[in-house]
Enzyme design. Sequence first.
Site, PDB file in Angstrom:
ATOM      1  N   HIS B  69       0.861  -1.179   0.000  1.00 14.15           N
ATOM      2  CA  HIS B  69       0.000   0.000   0.000  1.00 14.15           C
ATOM      3  C   HIS B  69       0.900   1.232   0.000  1.00 14.15           C
ATOM      4  CE1 HIS B  69      -3.632  -2.401   0.901  1.00 14.15           C
ATOM      5  NE2 HIS B  69      -2.775  -3.172   1.542  1.00 14.15           N
ATOM      6  N   ASP B 159      -8.622  -5.447  -2.335  1.00 12.29           N
ATOM      7  CA  ASP B 159      -7.895  -5.684  -1.083  1.00 12.29           C
ATOM      8  C   ASP B 159      -8.313  -4.704   0.010  1.00 12.29           C
ATOM      9  OD1 ASP B 159      -5.753  -7.072   0.420  1.00 12.29           O
ATOM     10  OD2 ASP B 159      -4.940  -5.053   0.511  1.00 12.29           O
ATOM     11  N   ASP B 312       2.594  -6.948   2.184  1.00 12.85           N
ATOM     12  CA  ASP B 312       1.393  -6.249   2.666  1.00 12.85           C
ATOM     13  C   ASP B 312       1.805  -4.994   3.447  1.00 12.85           C
ATOM     14  OD1 ASP B 312      -1.197  -5.505   3.061  1.00 12.85           O
ATOM     15  OD2 ASP B 312      -1.716  -7.133   4.423  1.00 12.85           O
ATOM     16  N   HIS B 316       1.115   3.464   8.361  1.00 17.62           N
ATOM     17  CA  HIS B 316       0.139   4.340   9.002  1.00 17.62           C
ATOM     18  C   HIS B 316       0.870   5.429   9.775  1.00 17.62           C
ATOM     19  CE1 HIS B 316      -3.519   2.197   8.070  1.00 17.62           C
ATOM     20  NE2 HIS B 316      -2.968   1.056   8.442  1.00 17.62           N
TER      21      HIS B 316
END
Lengths: 310, 432
Positions: B69, B159, B312, B316
């Site tokens: 991501h 996803d 993955d 954050h």
Amino acid sequence: MLSSKHMLGLRNTSTGEIQEILDTAELMKIVITSNNKKTPHLQGRSIMTVFYENSTRTRLSFELACKYMSGTASNMAASSSSVAKGESLIDTARTLDVMGTDIMILRHPMSGAPHIMARNVNAAVINAGDGTNEHPTQALLDMYTMREKLGGIKGLRVAIVGDIRHSRVARSNVYGLTKMGASVVAAGPPTLLPPEMEALGCSLTDRVDDAIRGADVVMGLRIQLERQKKGLFPSMREYHRYFGLTEERMALARDGALVMHPGPVNRGVEISTEVADSKESVINEQVTNGVAVRMALLFMLTRQRTEVDL
Amino acid sequence: MMKGTINPVSNILIKGGRVLASGGTTEGDVLIAGGRIEAIGGEQRADGADVIQAAGLWVVPGLVDIHCHLREPGFEHKEDIASGVAAAAKGGFTTVCCMANTNPVNDNAVVTEFIKRRAEEAGPVRVLPVAAVTKGLMGEELTEMGELREVGAVAVSDDGKSVRNAQRMRLALSYAKCFGLVVISHPEDEDLVDGGLMNEGYWSTALGLPGTTRAAEETIIARDCMLAALENARLHVAHVSTAGGAEIIRQAKRAGAPVTCETAPHYLYATDEWAQGYDANTKVNPPLRTVGDRDALIEALKDGTIDCIATDHAPHHLDDKNVEYALAASGISGFETAFSICWTVLVKSGRFTPEQLFDKLSLSPARVLGIDAPALEVGSRADITIIDPEAEWTVDPSKFLSRGKNTPFAGRTLSGEVKRTIAGGVVVYRGE
């Protein structure tokens, strides 16, 4: 002496510490049953109850415990504070911390919130119930009551009946009681039993009769209406019939077995009125003992703080 | 001119490493010229080339991550493509595939093209976008997969969540097939998750955190494997975390279903016990499982049931993590620890040979999505990672190049370290 600055749960509290809290609470009970409910133990100390959930017993008994020992007690209710404006737990905790608070008492709907608070403040933190994790002072007052009424905890058979899965009271009692040498059986419908709970040291059954048979103490837990709506059991009526504490069922317990409940009680659901108001019921004495146990804990945490800080 | 190639591409000579060439492992030099591999093996000479001394080091094909991501567009405070690519390079990756759950969602050609343009500006690490299966990740209308493929999407995935409706998933598999797109499934039944925050089991009970049953993952894996077999369409299952999930895929493969799958490094190392203390850096979706699951995943990786390892990488911001466990965002910033976790758990322990691990981190993931695999052979694009197999280092998130410092591995000592990463013949990461 407590090994930790905080009281976050009984999972990491030793047998000796529990013993010492209960012994200290005996002295405190003398104070609250006298006509001079004032000691100097918390003079000059400031405690704050920080409640993100509603509560009658827990919040007031902490507040009274503080006042009986001459401390300054303040309350922050999340619903009427900046929390309602979106302030984070950590920001709120730090704000209250720098107002000179010695002990923060946190009630929070999410498990682990007191642990997060404790990492971010200088004050000592007491867990007054976090989500579905622990409610250590409730278990302490429950154990105090058993010890007072039955002369000791070691060897007792304690049945905890109800919504075990979502109960912080059940978890703290399982940790505390097994450390103190009682055998605990937790019972309820399978949908309300958590997985692998046996590994915490208790036994588990969906047969309430089996749990109650021969028990020295039978503790009912509050059933929340919303659990029924989520499909965990079909109706209050059926719950009461198969899993409720009724007179017929209580007849299976040892003669004179104590009836306990952390409150608030749903009469006619997890416990019948007849059982809740029976002569074996110690539900109101639990509340009194709650003040004594919380006085003991506040005293011990502030005493320890002095010794640690100076 | 692209940013990463502003410095004129000089020739690079990698001296004396153990080279994982396409033809087999060999000791010797690798010469890179004009962004391509010029020569492999023996002693090479090149006047004026930058020389990298690689004695005692592994020289391997650049790592390929088919699941990450990068957060841009929309969540640049967590990561952007430039910071993500820098972190990927530090992790040894020369190719990364980024998921579609940005804002706006990558469900149309404009967003895919935007990501590709930003990636080109960021340098020579290949960024290959994975587009959404359904518009807005809503599980309803299919995206324009034909056009998405044309502008560079390498697969499709919602996803972050499953395509909830089984018929929609079936149609997606069927339709994606005609454009040669693999559908990547995020296997998670939201109803079974029911607010779960960690693996359901002893530790969820002991910590009083709502648990997520393994069945939430396994039922969707089973469903999607059946649908892939039904349509004979390529399915790739993302982040398998349970022993049962791996077993379902093992059986599906045995039955001939066109299914592949991945697991992530953290499932090979960390377990649900790590949630003690309620550190939200241990919160990830699917959740950390048990020791038994971890061991079964390693076994499944070894027997080929699990085709590859994907990070993955889910960066954050501190504000997303420094809150109550229930409120915290899920995910681990994974690029910069992925290789070393795998080396520690799989190679250092003697379970895998280095060659087996590099297959799981480079050739195999490329094969899964049908993208060009980096290869150490003459004439190939020079995507090369240089590894120190003996290095030991301690994870310090403050040194991450990723904006996401969220890792449960802080303070852990890992073995094996990326020393250099070369993408398209350009050094994109230079270790100490």
